[in-house]
Design an enzyme around this catalytic site. Structure first.
Site, mmCIF file in Angstrom:
data_model
loop_
_atom_site.group_PDB
_atom_site.id
_atom_site.type_symbol
_atom_site.label_atom_id
_atom_site.label_comp_id
_atom_site.label_asym_id
_atom_site.label_seq_id
_atom_site.Cartn_x
_atom_site.Cartn_y
_atom_site.Cartn_z
ATOM 1 N N ARG A 70 -11.342 18.625 -48.961
ATOM 2 C CA ARG A 70 -10.432 18.050 -49.962
ATOM 3 C C ARG A 70 -9.035 18.636 -49.768
ATOM 4 O O ARG A 70 -8.904 19.847 -49.539
ATOM 5 C CB ARG A 70 -10.931 18.360 -51.375
ATOM 6 C CG ARG A 70 -12.201 17.617 -51.787
ATOM 7 C CD ARG A 70 -12.787 18.274 -53.024
ATOM 8 N NE ARG A 70 -13.898 17.541 -53.607
ATOM 9 C CZ ARG A 70 -15.167 17.590 -53.174
ATOM 10 N NH1 ARG A 70 -15.471 18.324 -52.119
ATOM 11 N NH2 ARG A 70 -16.113 16.908 -53.788
ATOM 12 N N HIS A 73 -8.473 21.480 -54.155
ATOM 13 C CA HIS A 73 -9.822 21.748 -54.705
ATOM 14 C C HIS A 73 -10.882 21.747 -53.597
ATOM 15 O O HIS A 73 -12.009 21.303 -53.814
ATOM 16 C CB HIS A 73 -10.199 20.728 -55.780
ATOM 17 C CG HIS A 73 -9.291 20.734 -56.962
ATOM 18 N ND1 HIS A 73 -9.549 21.458 -58.101
ATOM 19 C CD2 HIS A 73 -8.105 20.109 -57.190
ATOM 20 C CE1 HIS A 73 -8.576 21.279 -58.979
ATOM 21 N NE2 HIS A 73 -7.680 20.467 -58.454
ATOM 22 N N ASN A 146 -9.064 20.621 -65.452
ATOM 23 C CA ASN A 146 -8.829 21.983 -64.981
ATOM 24 C C ASN A 146 -9.148 22.967 -66.094
ATOM 25 O O ASN A 146 -9.381 22.560 -67.233
ATOM 26 C CB ASN A 146 -7.353 22.163 -64.592
ATOM 27 C CG ASN A 146 -7.040 21.610 -63.198
ATOM 28 O OD1 ASN A 146 -7.927 21.371 -62.388
ATOM 29 N ND2 ASN A 146 -5.769 21.421 -62.922
ATOM 30 N N HIS A 337 -13.267 10.641 -59.782
ATOM 31 C CA HIS A 337 -12.091 9.780 -59.902
ATOM 32 C C HIS A 337 -11.746 9.599 -61.373
ATOM 33 O O HIS A 337 -12.594 9.168 -62.159
ATOM 34 C CB HIS A 337 -12.384 8.423 -59.255
ATOM 35 C CG HIS A 337 -11.271 7.434 -59.365
ATOM 36 N ND1 HIS A 337 -9.954 7.810 -59.540
ATOM 37 C CD2 HIS A 337 -11.272 6.081 -59.331
ATOM 38 C CE1 HIS A 337 -9.197 6.725 -59.606
ATOM 39 N NE2 HIS A 337 -9.972 5.670 -59.495
ATOM 40 N N ARG A 367 -11.981 10.907 -46.723
ATOM 41 C CA ARG A 367 -12.879 12.072 -46.743
ATOM 42 C C ARG A 367 -14.329 11.673 -46.496
ATOM 43 O O ARG A 367 -15.063 12.342 -45.788
ATOM 44 C CB ARG A 367 -12.740 12.761 -48.102
ATOM 45 C CG ARG A 367 -13.185 14.186 -48.156
ATOM 46 C CD ARG A 367 -12.768 14.808 -49.467
ATOM 47 N NE ARG A 367 -13.500 14.277 -50.598
ATOM 48 C CZ ARG A 367 -14.730 14.646 -50.947
ATOM 49 N NH1 ARG A 367 -15.362 15.556 -50.242
ATOM 50 N NH2 ARG A 367 -15.323 14.135 -52.005
HETATM 51 FE FE1 HDD Z 1 -6.351 16.174 -58.769
HETATM 52 C C1 HDD Z 1 -8.990 16.600 -56.711
HETATM 53 C C2 HDD Z 1 -7.927 17.979 -61.226
HETATM 54 C C3 HDD Z 1 -3.492 16.058 -60.694
HETATM 55 C C4 HDD Z 1 -4.933 14.100 -56.556
HETATM 56 N N1 HDD Z 1 -8.106 17.110 -58.937
HETATM 57 C C5 HDD Z 1 -9.078 17.171 -57.983
HETATM 58 C C6 HDD Z 1 -10.199 17.909 -58.467
HETATM 59 C C7 HDD Z 1 -9.895 18.297 -59.741
HETATM 60 C C8 HDD Z 1 -8.582 17.796 -60.036
HETATM 61 C C9 HDD Z 1 -10.769 19.116 -60.667
HETATM 62 C C10 HDD Z 1 -11.451 18.215 -57.687
HETATM 63 C C11 HDD Z 1 -12.529 17.208 -57.965
HETATM 64 C C12 HDD Z 1 -13.772 17.599 -57.216
HETATM 65 O O1 HDD Z 1 -14.379 18.618 -57.581
HETATM 66 O O2 HDD Z 1 -14.111 16.893 -56.262
HETATM 67 N N2 HDD Z 1 -5.793 16.932 -60.565
HETATM 68 C C13 HDD Z 1 -6.618 17.567 -61.460
HETATM 69 C C14 HDD Z 1 -5.927 17.743 -62.710
HETATM 70 C C15 HDD Z 1 -4.680 17.223 -62.556
HETATM 71 C C16 HDD Z 1 -4.596 16.695 -61.209
HETATM 72 C C17 HDD Z 1 -6.518 18.389 -63.950
HETATM 73 C C18 HDD Z 1 -3.557 17.124 -63.545
HETATM 74 C C19 HDD Z 1 -3.736 16.947 -64.803
HETATM 75 N N3 HDD Z 1 -4.533 15.278 -58.633
HETATM 76 C C20 HDD Z 1 -3.508 15.327 -59.556
HETATM 77 C C21 HDD Z 1 -2.442 14.431 -59.132
HETATM 78 C C22 HDD Z 1 -2.864 13.850 -57.970
HETATM 79 C C23 HDD Z 1 -4.165 14.398 -57.667
HETATM 80 C C24 HDD Z 1 -1.155 14.201 -59.885
HETATM 81 C C25 HDD Z 1 -2.173 12.834 -57.104
HETATM 82 C C26 HDD Z 1 -1.407 11.883 -57.555
HETATM 83 N N4 HDD Z 1 -6.836 15.538 -56.915
HETATM 84 C C27 HDD Z 1 -6.118 14.644 -56.200
HETATM 85 C C28 HDD Z 1 -6.797 14.243 -54.919
HETATM 86 C C29 HDD Z 1 -8.123 15.044 -54.986
HETATM 87 C C30 HDD Z 1 -7.982 15.819 -56.275
HETATM 88 C C31 HDD Z 1 -5.968 14.368 -53.684
HETATM 89 C C32 HDD Z 1 -8.471 15.894 -53.764
HETATM 90 C C33 HDD Z 1 -9.913 15.657 -53.504
HETATM 91 C C34 HDD Z 1 -10.286 14.575 -54.376
HETATM 92 O O3 HDD Z 1 -9.224 14.178 -55.116
HETATM 93 O O4 HDD Z 1 -11.380 14.056 -54.446
HETATM 94 O O5 HDD Z 1 -7.019 12.878 -54.924
#
Ligand code: HDD
Length: 687
Positions: A70, A73, A146, A337, A367
């Site tokens: 990822r 995370h 989070n 998601h 991924r």
């Molecule tokens: Fe995110 C993963 C939480 C903002 C894009 N995010 C991811 C995971 C968590 C969060 C817990 C891991 C999920 C897992 O265990 O597979 N993210 C947050 C929180 C945010 C946040 C609490 C703000 C309130 N995230 C955020 C933004 C973006 C992303 C603004 C992009 C626009 N997040 C992602 C991602 C991930 C991710 C790139 C990486 C792996 C995945 O999604 O599956 O899409």
């Protein structure tokens, strides 16, 4: 544990579980293999032959075993469980899993760090991910949160910049899994909306004691919509029943070396031992008509709704009661998601939330290698899936029939859309209109008031930890200008904080006038105001040959009754003997264990044992670290002698160190020690 018949997801996963015990070795095509140690060669010393299909298949599969980690995370650990609502939430939402207290909804939770890669350490300073997948009868609902209720940025377009800034710097790939470097703080001072969250990550929240002692937050404002179509703004919380507790920074750094798997081990072992982690689901509700009645914008993800202003209703409980069978198959392939919602839960126009709605599916396509990742067992809903989506890499379904389009006549227009009464998802009909602009509302521009609210709400030890965390983080920045800019930025929050950071770094102390005028506090933000308990706490019992066997049996019994976990730590493995010759099995030695891996330390009674411990340098280090990390130390009777050096300092230093003289009944000191363990840490020693 919920039995299989009780848990639809477990039942579904059972179909995919493979037990290889006692089976014959085969290729992936099911052909039995007769030999698995030598490749097929032309002669004993000759070249390997292309026709060795078993070698080729085994090697090819191995070569392709990794998928991209990822982007954020990457390091995580998951567990299964279930959720039950306490009473029907029908007045707020029609979501089916929030109606019936008797309904157990299966869940899968993945906890994670944010910055580090898959192989990094658990105890680094960082936010922690707390992502929950509810397998409801109406489809999957993912609460991707989070352990910190606010975020660094307000608009998703900045997410790639934020992440680039905290990841290792591109020219030398340093530092791993840490924000203590120039690019991160350069981003922070140039994007001051982050001031609030950085205060949280540099507080004790950034180094949790355990995933089991950590809050979770949905962060964004969502909507709950009831059967009448009435919507309320909502924020989601997870409240751990064990309270919210943290490590201390020096300890966290040592743990990163002593046991990089500290948090996953803690969760795994707790579940294996039946100490199932429990979290209550909390909701804060704001009526739509009250949207503009607060001094924060409800759409701003850098703001909390103070609990004293908008109470948290605890509406149900999640219990994690099963470890995964296979980390890659389940935890690594889990695809969360934020857009996975069910009828009765809807979005708002929070610009961070809106951007996330795009990013999550997009990232899974890369991924997990294609559009059928929903069919991977861990991601499959327990509700039926029927649509006209077809084909793609790794298609597992065999959809029958001639028709794969809507509307159709050939299949009687099936599968057909469902009406809201039949459970069809309808979007909340919010009225929106506006000019196309790349702008943020003025109501998002206050970056410091809630940072000040957080600071005001901290206890003295918590404030001290924040100051030291900034001194550490900025102390690792090479650029003096960036250090000064951070100090100047926090002068807008609290002058004392900025001054203390500046002094620690030899920087200029900014003027006081800039300081935020907010004087409010939110006691709910201090971890010291959350539950304290000795339950599931891990104690190292230091013991050597010649210990008092009767005393130790009483101690072990009392610890067990208090729900604590004890390990016998001694000089060598195998068995040791009490003064009366009774044998005791040793769990760890002073080489394999370390005080940073325990919540508390107890020195077993018995003159001979204590004398032997006294001679061991490692014991001294063990006790010194436990003492410096504010942990409870039990040293009754002869053991008190080992603590003399520490206790001479002052009375405050004695807090949480339980000694007694030889005449005292051991039971009283055990009870006092258990109470000291329940307090988590004895911060009085800090002052
Ligand atoms: Fe995110 C993963 C939480 C903002 C894009 N995010 C991811 C995971 C968590 C969060 C817990 C891991 C999920 C897992 O265990 O597979 N993210 C947050 C929180 C945010 C946040 C609490 C703000 C309130 N995230 C955020 C933004 C973006 C992303 C603004 C992009 C626009 N997040 C992602 C991602 C991930 C991710 C790139 C990486 C792996 C995945 O999604 O599956 O899409």
């Amino acid at each position: 544990m919920m039995n299989v018949a009780d848990n639809k997801k477990d039942e579904q996963l059972e179909e995919y579980r493979i037990n290889n015990d006692g089976k014959k070795l085969t290729t992936n095509h099911g052909v039995r293999v007769s030999e698995d140690e030598h490749s097929l060669k032309a002669g004993e010393r000759g070249p390997t032959l292309m026709e060795d299909f078993h070698f080729r298949e085994k090697m090819t599969h191995f070569d392709h075993e990794r998928i991209p980690e990822r982007i954020v995370h990457a390091r995580g650990f998951g567990a299964h469980g279930y959720f039950q609502v306490y009473e029907s939430m029908a007045k707020w939402t029609k979501a089916d899993f929030l109606q019936e207290p008797s309904k157990k909804t299966p869940v899968f939770v993945r906890f994670s760090t944010v910055a580090g890669s898959r192989g990094s350490a658990d105890s680094v300073r960082d936010a922690r991910g707390f992502a929950t997948k509810f397998y409801t009868d109406e489809g999957n609902f993912d609460l991707v949160g989070n352990n910190i209720p606010v975020f660094f940025i307000q608009d998703a377009i900045k997410f790639p910049d934020l992440v680039h800034s905290f990841k290792p710097e591109p020219h030398n790939e340093m530092p791993q899994a840490a924000t203590a470097h120039d690019t991160f703080y350069d981003f922070i001072v140039n994007n001051t909306e982050s001031a609030h969250m950085v205060l949280w990550t540099n507080s004790d929240r950034g180094i949790p004691r355990s995933y089991r002692m950590m809050e979770g937050f949905g962060v964004h404002t969502f909507r709950l919509v009831n059967a009448e179509g009435i919507a309320h703004f909502v924020k989601f919380h997870w409240k751990p029943l064990l309270g919210v507790h943290s490590l201390v920074w020096d300890e966290a750094q040592k743990i990163a070396g002593k046991d990089p798997d500290f948090h996953r081990r803690d969760l795994y072992e707790a579940i294996e031992l039946g100490n199932y982690p429990e979290y209550e689901l909390g909701i804060q509700i704001i009526k739509e008509e009250d949207e503009f009645n607060f001094d924060f914008d409800v759409l701003d993800p850098t703001k909390i709704w103070p609990e004293e202003l908008v109470p948290v209703h605890r509406i149900g409980k999640m219990t994690l009661d099963k470890n995964v069978d296979n980390v890659f198959a389940e935890t690594e392939q889990a695809a969360f998601h934020i857009g996975h919602v069910v009828p009765g839960i809807d979005f708002t126009n929070d610009p961070l939330l809106q951007g996330r709605l795009f990013s999550y599916t997009d990232t899974q396509l890369l991924r997990l290698g294609g559009p059928n990742f929903q069919q991977i067992p861990i991601n499959r809903p327990v509700s039926p899936v029927h649509n006209h989506q077809r084909d793609g890499y790794h298609q597992m379904r065999i959809d029958q029939g001639q028709v794969s389009y809507h509307k159709n006549g050939l299949a009687n227009n099936s599968p057909a859309p469902a009406s809201p009464e039949e459970g069809g998802y309808t979007h909340y009909q919010e009225k929106v209109e506006g000019h196309k602009v790349r702008k943020r509302s003025d109501s998002f521009m206050d970056h410091y008031s809630q940072a000040k609210l957080f600071w005001n709400s901290m206890s003295m030890p918590e404030k001290q930890h924040i100051i030291e965390a900034f001194q550490f983080e900025l102390g690792k920045c090479l650029n003096k200008e960036i250090q000064q800019q951070v100090v100047d930025m926090y002068a807008n929050v609290d002058h004392f904080l900025a001054e203390q950071i500046a002094i620690g770094l030899g920087l200029e102390v900014p003027e006081k006038e800039k300081e935020s005028t907010v004087t409010d506090q939110s006691p709910a933000l201090s971890q010291l105001n959350t539950p304290m308990s000795a339950q599931t706490r891990k104690v190292a019992i230091l013991v050597h040959n010649g210990f008092d066997g009767e005393d130790l049996m009483n101690v072990l019994k009392a610890f067990e009754q208090a729900g604590m976990m004890a390990e016998i730590v001694s000089e060598h493995q195998g068995k040791i003997k009490s003064a009366n010759g009774a044998e005791l099995k040793v769990d760890q030695t002073f080489l394999t264990a370390d005080s940073v891996l325990y919540d508390a330390v107890y020195i077993a009674t018995g003159q001979e044992s204590v004398d032997a411990l006294k001679k061991n340098k490692k014991v001294n280090e063990f006790l010194m670290n436990a003492f410096n990390h504010y942990k409870a130390i039990g040293a009754p009777k002869e053991g008190a002698a080992l603590m003399q050096a520490f206790l001479m300092e002052s009375e405050k230093a004695a807090a949480g160190v339980i000694t007694s003289d030889n005449t005292v009944n051991i039971d009283d000191s055990i009870e006092a020690f258990i109470q000291a363990v329940a307090k988590h840490r004895h911060w009085e020693r800090q002052i």
